[in-house]
Motif scaffolding. Structure first.
Motif, PDB file in Angstrom:
ATOM      1  N   ASN A 211     -27.326 -14.496  26.659  1.00 26.40           N
ATOM      2  CA  ASN A 211     -28.185 -15.357  25.849  1.00 26.40           C
ATOM      3  C   ASN A 211     -29.650 -14.969  25.964  1.00 26.40           C
ATOM      4  N   ALA A 212     -30.433 -15.454  25.030  1.00 31.72           N
ATOM      5  CA  ALA A 212     -31.852 -15.089  24.946  1.00 31.72           C
ATOM      6  C   ALA A 212     -32.632 -15.568  26.160  1.00 31.72           C
ATOM      7  N   GLU A 213     -32.246 -16.712  26.718  1.00 29.70           N
ATOM      8  CA  GLU A 213     -32.960 -17.245  27.877  1.00 29.70           C
ATOM      9  C   GLU A 213     -32.827 -16.309  29.075  1.00 29.70           C
ATOM     10  N   THR A 214     -31.621 -15.778  29.268  1.00 30.03           N
ATOM     11  CA  THR A 214     -31.395 -14.853  30.374  1.00 30.03           C
ATOM     12  C   THR A 214     -32.240 -13.588  30.206  1.00 30.03           C
ATOM     13  N   LEU A 218     -35.200 -12.148  32.711  1.00 26.39           N
ATOM     14  CA  LEU A 218     -35.143 -10.813  33.291  1.00 26.39           C
ATOM     15  C   LEU A 218     -36.386 -10.002  32.946  1.00 26.39           C
ATOM     16  N   ARG A 219     -36.813 -10.084  31.693  1.00 27.24           N
ATOM     17  CA  ARG A 219     -37.993  -9.315  31.282  1.00 27.24           C
ATOM     18  C   ARG A 219     -39.243  -9.760  32.034  1.00 27.24           C
ATOM     19  N   SER A 220     -39.341 -11.046  32.287  1.00 26.28           N
ATOM     20  CA  SER A 220     -40.522 -11.579  32.979  1.00 26.28           C
ATOM     21  C   SER A 220     -40.375 -11.533  34.497  1.00 26.28           C
ATOM     22  N   LYS A 221     -39.246 -10.989  34.984  1.00 28.99           N
ATOM     23  CA  LYS A 221     -38.950 -10.891  36.417  1.00 28.99           C
ATOM     24  C   LYS A 221     -38.947 -12.266  37.078  1.00 28.99           C
ATOM     25  N   ALA A 345     -31.055  -4.268  25.919  1.00 26.99           N
ATOM     26  CA  ALA A 345     -30.011  -4.751  25.016  1.00 26.99           C
ATOM     27  C   ALA A 345     -28.859  -3.756  24.934  1.00 26.99           C
ATOM     28  N   SER A 346     -29.183  -2.456  24.907  1.00 26.35           N
ATOM     29  CA  SER A 346     -28.131  -1.443  24.819  1.00 26.35           C
ATOM     30  C   SER A 346     -27.262  -1.446  26.065  1.00 26.35           C
ATOM     31  N   GLU A 347     -27.858  -1.740  27.224  1.00 26.58           N
ATOM     32  CA  GLU A 347     -27.077  -1.765  28.460  1.00 26.58           C
ATOM     33  C   GLU A 347     -26.143  -2.976  28.473  1.00 26.58           C
ATOM     34  N   PHE A 348     -26.648  -4.112  28.032  1.00 26.04           N
ATOM     35  CA  PHE A 348     -25.804  -5.307  28.013  1.00 26.04           C
ATOM     36  C   PHE A 348     -24.689  -5.191  26.978  1.00 26.04           C
TER      37      PHE A 348
END
Length: 676
Positions: A211-214, A218-221, A345-348
């Protein structure tokens, strides 16, 4: 077998060898399939054919020709192919676009249909033949008065057929299968099969969407990872180094661990927000209480067949095809731990799972606890509770330079202490989800050390299963797999387990398995619980049927083409049935054919079993059609990537002029670097 064919050549019956010539099809460098040339620089071939159909004999390669033809086409790029005019997906599905006139896609349906190509006619299995044109009734009758927007109601849409709805709506290239046009107004109405939607709600819906929240956390550490933080603090206290590095294997720089203390949400608050559950002391305490080894989920894999994690070609449609043919255990393509932690996104997308995959795992690659442990915690928290993953595999065998030089993959074989810290931490972070490892015998020839690592992994590190590929990193595919050494490793593990009174864990071997005979011979002679199949499945996905039924399958060319059509169907369901999805499916279908063409029908061989490393002479199929026609069995054996594109067109329609396919192996690029 005729003596005109050199040793190492597949024993094709003389009547099928093309013009009774000794010429062989281009030799494929399997190292190139992994993205690099050989470790020691040894050439994979020393001859070149003057004619790929066997009319010109053979000659020695020059040094320049060896260099030109060996290895992989590096830097391959596959751009997405879009519609000439792109329709807003909301409008395509009969919804209202909240962006209105500011939407970057067109809302003009009439204009979109004026530019949209005609529907593609997807064939049914009954329309497949082994004589030209191979797909019966595929030619759409041309009507000069008909516009390009005409629907073809004779086609079928794989997505609609499977689930009762097509998520691409008006953008679907098989629209005629689930749309009707009003004869008066010309308006197009999308159809849905509510009964089928209800029946397939679970069986046709892919799993493991993030989901977008996850991704934002992750991006914001700021993604909380309490288990990882606790474990890394323990390592710092005991070792003074959270990465557990060993001096002789210190490869690559260190990275600071993600600071979860700055997260605005505590672990308990995050769980409550996602699940709606109230706070409890049990929830708060759980992250700090490691699961005992006895409480880990056991993997009862004895007698089960295992499809190896495969880069590029081991995608969801291919795994799904193998499951239909008998594969019991599947694993996603190798994903980089650092990429998961940065919300790639490609990894997920690599962790997506089809419901038909009854036992599914994720493979991670990395070089230190500070990346692999938090990646495992994220994956376990996001997908473990929902049943999205059954195990997480640590890649300790990838030989390619790009991975090895970072200290990942097979480089971990020379750093067993660090590897132990990695898998122990991952095991704690994943809770009841088992951790498995995939190894090679060692890094360099003559320095095997898997027999030392495997007993420790089984008894000290909490591993759920071990897979051993019977080659060193240096050997790559230049020598046969060493199954005798695999047996020594199995014996070492079983002896340690017996000494410590532990239940045996599954051990799988790997290397050169190409038939039911290979599979069961290796199982009985080495004591492994099963064989992980990689290249054998790429060349003949039906190997899992052979293993299940203890037989060698002389599969017909028509049956093989049906399986290719099934792959195309699964690809369209996964990648989409619009123009972009069709040509993404085409690309991965051609990737699959770049391995499948290497199959030599066993009915053409003088004796069995077939060997995976045998070179095939240029041969003709069993249905001779005369000098002006190529039979299907011969076409499916073509090493020319242009022919692979032609085969894709049987199911996916003509390839667009802007689309091209660059084969992974240089030996398959006949005449041009790319075809399309």
């Amino acid at each position: 077998m005729s003596t005109t064919l050199p040793p190492g050549t597949a024993p094709v019956k003389q009547q099928y060898v093309f013009l009774l010539s000794s010429a062989a099809l281009p030799l494929v460098d399997d190292d190139a399939a992994e993205g690099s040339t050989s470790h020691n620089g040894a050439p994979r071939a020393d001859v070149v054919d003057t004619d790929t159909r066997g009319t010109g004999g053979r000659k020695k390669w020059t040094k320049a020709q060896k260099k030109e033809k060996r290895g992989a086409n590096k830097g391959r790029k596959f751009g997405k192919v879009h519609d000439q005019l792109e329709l807003c997906w909301r409008i395509a599905n009969g919804k209202v676009c909240e962006h209105g006139d500011e939407c970057r896609f067109t809302h003009d349906v009439a204009a979109y249909f004026a530019a949209k190509p005609r529907d593609i006619r997807f064939p049914s299995i009954t329309n497949i033949s082994d004589v030209p044109p191979f797909i019966v009734g595929m030619d759409v009758e041309e009507d000069s008065s008909a516009s390009c927007e005409s629907l073809d109601h004779h086609t079928t849409c794989p997505s609609f057929t499977e689930s009762g709805i097509c998520r691409l709506g008006l953008k679907c290239r098989f629209l005629g299968a689930h749309a009707k046009r009003d004869v008066v107004t010309g308006a197009i109405t999308l159809l849905e099969d509510e009964e089928k939607r209800a029946q397939t709600a679970l069986s046709a819906t892919e799993l493991n969407f993030v989901n977008a929240e996850t991704l934002k956390l992750l991006r914001s550490k700021k993604y909380p990872r309490p288990i990882t933080d606790s474990y890394l603090k323990e390592l710092e206290a005991t070792k003074g180094d959270s990465n557990g590095q060993e001096q002789h294997a210190d490869v690559g720089g260190d990275e600071a661990p993600i600071d979860a203390s700055k997260s605005p949400l505590s672990p308990t608050e995050l769980v409550a927000k996602r699940t709606g559950a109230s706070d409890s002391s049990a929830q708060a305490d759980t992250p700090d209480v490691p699961l005992r080894l006895q409480e880990k989920r056991k993997l009862n894999w004895s007698g089960k067949s295992y499809l190896a994690p495969l880069t590029t070609v081991g995608n969801l449609p291919f795994r799904r095809l193998c499951v239909t043919l008998g594969a019991d255990i599947t694993c996603g393509e190798m994903g980089l731990a650092t990429s998961f932690l940065t919300a790639s996104a490609s990894e997920f997308s690599l962790v997506r799972r089809h419901p038909s995959e009854s036992m599914f795992g994720i493979q991670l690659a990395g070089n230190k606890p500070s990346t692999l442990v938090p990646a495992a915690e994220v994956l376990g928290r996001e997908f473990g509770d929902a049943g999205g993953i059954d195990f997480v595999d640590v890649n300790c065998g990838c030989p390619i330079d790009l991975v090895f030089k970072t200290g990942s993959g097979s480089a971990l074989l020379d750093a067993p202490a660090k590897l132990g810290k990695i898998v122990s931490g991952m095991s704690r972070a994943l809770g009841e989800i088992p951790v498995t490892i995939k190894l090679r015998t060692g890094v360099k020839d003559g320095r095997n050390n898997a027999h030392k690592i495997m007993p420790r992994a089984a008894t000290e590190w909490g591993i759920g299963c071990i897979t051993l590929h019977g080659r060193t990193r240096q050997q790559r595919y230049t020598k046969l797999a060493d199954w005798e050494y695999i047996k020594q490793c199995v014996d070492a593990v079983r002896a340690r387990e017996a000494d410590e009174g532990l239940s045996p864990i599954p051990i799988f071997g790997g290397g050169d398995c190409f038939s039911s005979h290979d599979y069961w011979t290796n199982v009985s002679s080495t004591g492994v619980d099963g064989v992980m199949i990689g290249r054998g499945a790429l060349i003949k996905p039906w190997i899992f049927t052979e293993v299940k039924e203890h037989r060698e399958w002389d599969i017909s060319s028509r049956e093989r083409l049906q399986l290719i059509g099934k792959f195309a169907e699964f690809g369209l369901s996964h990648f989409g049935t619009d123009t972009t999805g069709v040509n993404t499916t085409r690309r991965f279908l051609c990737e699959a054919l770049s391995f499948q063409y290497r199959y030599v029908p066993i009915g053409l061989l003088e004796h069995l079993p077939a060997k995976i490393n045998d070179r095939a002479p240029a041969f003709k199929g069993r249905d001779e059609l005369g000098m002006y026609f190529v039979d299907l069995e011969t076409l499916l054996a073509s090493p020319n990537s242009q022919d692979w594109v032609k085969i894709s067109e049987m199911f996916l329609g003509p390839a667009p002029e802007s689309w091209s396919f660059t084969p992974k192996h240089k030996s398959n690029a006949h005449g041009e670097e790319s075809q399309g």
